[in-house]
Every structure is written in C-alpha cells, then in structure tokens.
Design a protein around this motif. Sequence first.
Motif, PDB file in Angstrom:
ATOM      1  N   ALA A 314       0.829  -1.206   0.000  1.00  0.00           N
ATOM      2  CA  ALA A 314       0.000   0.000   0.000  1.00  0.00           C
ATOM      3  C   ALA A 314       0.864   1.257   0.000  1.00  0.00           C
ATOM      4  N   GLU A 315       1.955   1.205   0.751  1.00  0.00           N
ATOM      5  CA  GLU A 315       2.839   2.374   0.818  1.00  0.00           C
ATOM      6  C   GLU A 315       3.455   2.682  -0.540  1.00  0.00           C
ATOM      7  N   LYS A 316       3.841   1.640  -1.271  1.00  0.00           N
ATOM      8  CA  LYS A 316       4.474   1.850  -2.571  1.00  0.00           C
ATOM      9  C   LYS A 316       3.456   2.240  -3.645  1.00  0.00           C
ATOM     10  N   LEU A 346       6.971  -7.846  -3.937  1.00  0.00           N
ATOM     11  CA  LEU A 346       5.981  -6.829  -3.582  1.00  0.00           C
ATOM     12  C   LEU A 346       6.219  -5.530  -4.341  1.00  0.00           C
ATOM     13  N   LEU A 347       7.472  -5.156  -4.507  1.00  0.00           N
ATOM     14  CA  LEU A 347       7.785  -3.922  -5.227  1.00  0.00           C
ATOM     15  C   LEU A 347       7.422  -4.037  -6.708  1.00  0.00           C
ATOM     16  N   GLY A 351       4.614  -1.748  -8.462  1.00  0.00           N
ATOM     17  CA  GLY A 351       4.872  -0.965  -9.666  1.00  0.00           C
ATOM     18  C   GLY A 351       3.812  -1.180 -10.725  1.00  0.00           C
ATOM     19  N   HIS A 352       3.345  -2.430 -10.850  1.00  0.00           N
ATOM     20  CA  HIS A 352       2.295  -2.728 -11.828  1.00  0.00           C
ATOM     21  C   HIS A 352       0.969  -2.080 -11.412  1.00  0.00           C
ATOM     22  N   LEU A 353       0.624  -2.186 -10.114  1.00  0.00           N
ATOM     23  CA  LEU A 353      -0.635  -1.607  -9.636  1.00  0.00           C
ATOM     24  C   LEU A 353      -0.644  -0.088  -9.787  1.00  0.00           C
ATOM     25  N   SER A 354       0.518   0.523  -9.683  1.00  0.00           N
ATOM     26  CA  SER A 354       0.598   1.982  -9.797  1.00  0.00           C
ATOM     27  C   SER A 354       0.264   2.468 -11.204  1.00  0.00           C
ATOM     28  N   LYS A 355       0.363   1.554 -12.176  1.00  0.00           N
ATOM     29  CA  LYS A 355       0.164   1.948 -13.570  1.00  0.00           C
ATOM     30  C   LYS A 355      -1.249   1.664 -14.079  1.00  0.00           C
TER      31      LYS A 355
END
Length: 857
Positions: A314-316, A346-347, A351-355
């Motif tokens: 969630a933080e990332k 997790l990172l 990164g994928h979820l952020s896009k």
Amino acid sequence: MAYVAVVSLIQTLKQLLQRQPHWINAETRKMVNCLLDNLEYFQNFLEGRKVDVLEIDRIRTAVNEAEDLIELKIYEIKQLEQRTVREALRETLAPLVVNIDAARRKVMASSFSTNEVCGYRENQKLGIHPLKFGHSSRQVTNLNLENVVVGLEEDFLEIMTRLTGPPYTREIIPILGMGGIGKTTLARKAYDDPIIINRFDVHVWLTISQEYEIRDLLLSVVSCISNESKEYTEDKLMDIIRKKLMNKRYLVVMDDIWSNEVWDLMSRIFPDDNNGSRIILTSRLKDVAMHADPDCPPLNIRLLDVDESWKLLAEKVFGGKHVCPPELEDIGKQIAQKCQGLPLALLVVAGHLSKIATTQERWKDVSKSVSKVVANESDKCLGVLGMSYKYLPNHLKPCFLYMGVFPEDSDVNIERLINLWVSEGFLRDERFKCLEEVGRDYWEDLVSRNLIMVRKRRSNNEPRTCGVHDLVRDLILREAEKEKFLLVARIHEATNHSAKKFGARRYSFHSSMHKADFWVSSSNDLTRTLHFFRGLVLPQWSSFKLLRVLAILEFTFQDFPLEITKLVHLRHLEFNCRADLHWLVSKLYNLQTLIFGCRGDKSPTIPAAIWEMKHLRHLEVSNTFSFQIPSIKVQAGFKQQNLEELYCLCLSSATSELFSAIPNLKRLKIRGNWRECEREKISRHLNNISCLNKLEILKLICYGINQPSIPSKYVLPTTLKRLTLKRTYLPWEDMANIMMLPNLEVLKIKKYGFYGRVWRLKDEEKFNQLKFLRISWTSLEHWEASSVNFPNLQRLVLKRCIYLEEIPKDIGEICTLESLELHDCSISAAKSAKEIQEDQESMGNEILSVHINNFQV
C-alpha cells in the motif's frame, strides 16, 4: 549438466563392477577402470574451477552418450543368454573408452592453452583469484529498494544497538537472507542514520558482488579516506589504508559478499584498535558470515508476514499522502499474500498496480495473476535471484533444480528429497559417509545459501519439510528447461507438444491435461525421471528403458502394471494399486525405494521374492502388511544389509527371524490388532524388536481393545531416538521400560498409548535425553513429577487431557524448558499452566512460553 552426468556415470560403472561381476572379464574390467580414471579427472576438473561453456558441452555430450549406451546395453543384456553377455558388454565399452579419452585430451589441451583459465585471472602479487562470474546483483535491477523499511524495524534497532553499544573491540555484523529480501536496505538505513554518521570517524561502503577486482576495492576505500594517488601498487594502497584508519573509529559496509577469499584479503587492511569500529557484511551465504567471525551471531532477515506485506504494498502504490480506498483493501491483502513476503516481489507488483486503474475489477485481475505479473518483470526479479544460482558449486546445481519437480507451495519431506537425489545419481561418494549423509550435507548447504527454506520442524526442532519461494521456483523452472535438465507441465500450459521437442531427461506433470501423443518420441529412450502429481495418461512403459525414478501419486492401477517390472534401471518406484504387489517386482534389481499404496481395506500380500532385491533401502506400504522371511533364507543365515526403513509391518510379522535378517533397520512402523494376539505373543513380538541395534525411530500403533492388556516384560532397542505409541494401553508403571532408553529424545503418547489414572515418578527415575514429550487423549488424572525427572526437556505438549487435574508445578523449574502447550485440556490443568508461567516470570525466566488453546471441563 556436465557435473551430474559425470557423477552419475561413475556410479553406474562402479555398480556394474559390484553387482554384475559375472559379466566382467579381465579385458572389460580394464576398459571400465580406464573410463573411471577419465571420469574422475572430469569430476575434479569441474569441481576445481569455473569452466568454459565449450568445455562443459564437450564433457556433457561425451559422458551422456556413454551412459546412455551403457545402460541401454544393460537393458538389452537382461534379455540375452548368459554366454553372450560378456561379449556384448565388451563391444559396447570399447568405442566409449576411445571417445571419453579423446574428450579428456581436448579438455586438457584447451585448459592449458591460456594463462587466464575459465574466469579466474591470477593476481601475481596478492596470490588470489578475483571472481568473474557475472554482474553485480546491484547492477541487474533498477528497482528502488533503498527506502523500503517496512518489516525491518526490529532488525534495524538490533543493528543500531550493535553499532553503538559494546564491545569496544572491532565487531563484525553479518546480515543474511535470500536475494531481494532487504539486506542492503537495512545496511543503508543504518549507514545513513545521523547517529551513526556522528559516531564514526570514517565511513566506507563497498559493493563486492561476484564480479570484483581487488585493486578497484582498495581504490574505493582510499577514495573515502584519502586523496592519495591512484597510481600506487596494491601493496602500497593497503599500507595507506591501514595507516589512515589507525586509531580511528570506522564503519565499513561490505555489501553483497560471496566469497571467503575477498574477506580474508580485505579484513587485513582494517585494524582493530579497541575503539568500537564496526564492519557490516551483507550476504546470502551463511558460510561467509561464519568464516568472518564464528562467534558473532548473524542477523537473519525473515520474509514479511501478511500485514507487513500489505503495508509495504500500500505504501508503494499510494505513497504516504494517500490512503487505499476501502473497497480495494481486501483484494490488496490477497495480492500481498501471494507475494509470499518477499519485498522484491511486492515492489514489482506495486509498480504494476501503480500503472493501472484503481478499480476492483482491475485489482481482481491482478489478484488472479500475481505470478504472471512478476514473471513479466523476470529480468528484474530473476536477475537478482539468478546470481545465487550462478554462484552455486556444480555439485549443488542439480539438487537445487530438482526442487522444481514438486508443485508450487509444496512442503517437501527432506528425507524423501534426499532419497530421490540418491536415486537420480546426483551425489558423489565420500569416504566414511553414506550417500544419505552426503545428501544431508548438500541440503544444509542449500539452506545456508538461502535458496531452500525450512517449512516445518519435528518435535525436537529438527527440520522435517522444506520448500522454495515462488520466485525462486520460477528461476528453477527457467534454468532447468534451459539446461534440458527438467521439464514441468503445469495446468495453465499448453499440452500440444511432444517430449521430443523438449528433449529433457526428467519430466514432472502437475496437470492431468497432458495428452498421450506427448510421448510420441524416440527421446523416451533417454528419459530418466517421471513424476505424475495429477492423473496419468498411460504411456508405453517399455519405451522408457533407462527410467530411474517413477512416481505416480494420484492415480490407482486396477491391476498390477507388469510392464513396469521390465524397467530394470528403476531405483525409485512409487504408485497405487488395488491388486497385490506382484512377485515380478523383484526383477527390479536396482530398486532402492519402493512406496506401494494399496487401495482398499485389505492387507496387501508382500511376495517372498522381494527378498531378492538386495539394494532395497526403503519399503513403505500404505496398509498393514505381513512380511515373512522364507525358511530357506533363515537356514542360510540370509541378511538384507541395505534395508533401513520399513512401513507398515503387522505385529504378527515382528519375529526374531525377520529382524535378524534386516540388522541395519533404522526406521520401523508396526500396526497390531491386540485381539488377534495372545498376551504372551504380544510380549514376545515386542521383545523381538530389541535385536534391531541400529533402530532410531519406532512407531507402534494398535487397535482392537479398549482396556490395558499388555504384559510389562519387554525390552526396546537402546538406540531409539524417537518413539511413538498409539492405542497400546500400556500401564504407567511400564514407563520404566521407556526410561531405560539412553538416547530417547522424542516420546509421543497418542490416544491411550498409556492407560491409567496415576503416573508417579521418583527422583531417581530420569529421562536423561528427552527433549520432547507429548501426551494426548489419556485417562491420566494425577501426575507427580519434578524437574529432575526431565533434565533436558525443551517442549511439553498436552492434548485432550480432559481428566488431568494439574501439571506438576516443578515442571516449570526445568532450565531447558522452552514451551508448554495445552490443547483442549481441563480448566484446572490450564490454571496450573498459568500459575507455572506466572511463577517463572516472577523469577525472571524469559525463555518459557506457555500456550493454552480451547481449554474445557
């Protein structure tokens, strides 16, 4: 793989000499010895250096072809008349001797033709060999790991304490863990902390990795502490560093260190002036940390739990200024859990979820395909983890890749895994060690390198099962297929391929979707291993002439598959059948492990012919079976020297004749129906076990009675380390027999293993080596004991002791006791456990933990 091919062929030839001496004449023996001499050269050559790819291919091709031809000839020889055997074998070996000898000469010529051998470039002045195995794991990935601190808070506090506290002598602080778990993050956070910056006079950060040059490392140190010229020799640079650091408190981080050699060299330039200097090491290898300082406990970084994983994810994704929408939280936690606690994974997923759009539909799609998301970033993830594989010694690579045989998330029994390694021929013979001991050493080495993880432990805390992280498993499958070592057919993969296309020597099927035409291939002749975890499309067994391992787990044959008995190279056979074990199974003269699942209620019949299988080490039958030694064998004083494990023998077969014929048995499971045995015979059968003077594990499970009926006159082997008794209804007075076992570490009393209301122990009655005691489903009401009765007890488990009034108070005084567990016991027993806990806490005992679950009247 060249190394495993060499080791396997050495074993094949040695077994040929040992098991079939009547096939060998003087000329043939001379050829076999010539082959062994060349193969041992190859083995030492591959162990002693990193070898050029061309040389590896040359060795692998020559050796694989030789073993294939030899084993195919052995398969055919079994069908020949005796008088033609020797000639057939001699004709097969003659050209192989020439080919192998030619391959050796080419390898020798290649290795001596250059002064820079196979990735090692000798440094004349320092006498060391800088490693040139690949790229730094810091260069492989561009993921931003440096600001990830979730889940490392306690580790960070411990690092800070060790950096700022005693002792004043120079201390080494090793940080260990698998690739991508956050070792560098933790070291960097401490290194950059203002308290640490102010505490130390000099700060040096060195990234070592697998590719390094000593001169470059020395120059990196010099650049942190001096403006000296870069033209100095290495000796001069080392002298400059030592003088500049003299009487200064320094902090050095040696990040990503892989070898003892670089530590031995670099540690000489860091003086110990008794002023609190510190050196932090980050590594994936436990041996490196222990080599640096055997007395300094390493900090092992664990995987994140579910809550920590979700917090990091969630933080990332949302950053510190935004909060995850409530409707996405449950899905987000599911996604985080599927990353199995590895920050690197997790990172990548973050990164994928952020896009993508922050909607339930899109996040649900990700939840269903987390492994695919990670796989799409394989260059980032597997590049980091791949360094661990590339740096593995040749003898460990096949053992590591073999973990790919098992389905994801499997808890793999360690003993079974090692037995499979033995059957595959992966393990090198070592003096004074059996192959299982060699395999255990290999397994422990892989654990120390953070490639294999312990999943479950036994009662005495010994590892029982193991597994690998999903990302590591993806690495295994990629490397195994690339090496043509193993092909795994999974549920989601297409099945319209053939074995010929893949050309692997080992196949593992995790899906029942594969088609029969998969096997339409001449390459079946070269297949060594078949694992079927789901279903089975029956192939033509006769085409697998060189098969060593056959494991069919979720399929049951109606009739015994006689065709399998022609596969004479089988060493491991595991399958289920509704029919009895056929006597023709004895034709599998190489078989070491036989696991036979007999479906149905009947007790299977074990044919007498099985005594002809001289190399059988492990015999496991799912139902209780009778096992009698033929009278002719008894009269001849026959000994089955290799049999070490026998499950699940019926009590009536526990005869002195049987146990005298299997003197090296280490593990035994017996099931008995008390109603079918007279009291005197029960005592006799139990006494017969005492002649097994190498027995370490005994499980005795009975049925058919509901009251005590066993006489107390019997003796068990003094070599026992683990004993399980279930429904044996022994009187508590019989504990005197158990107490006499000097090596007993684990005692499990399940479902009225002992019967009676009172168990009293006198001070002179001691279980000297007992570390684990479990009592479950018992009629016990009063238990009188003290700490002197269990001087080394570490763990006590009571389950369904609903009549037990209290736990002896002095149990809490056992200085070695770490855990006291109660499950579904009486309220009064639970109360006494709490009182023990409170008393120990008041005396400052921080070791003992007490767990009480669902206690009841």
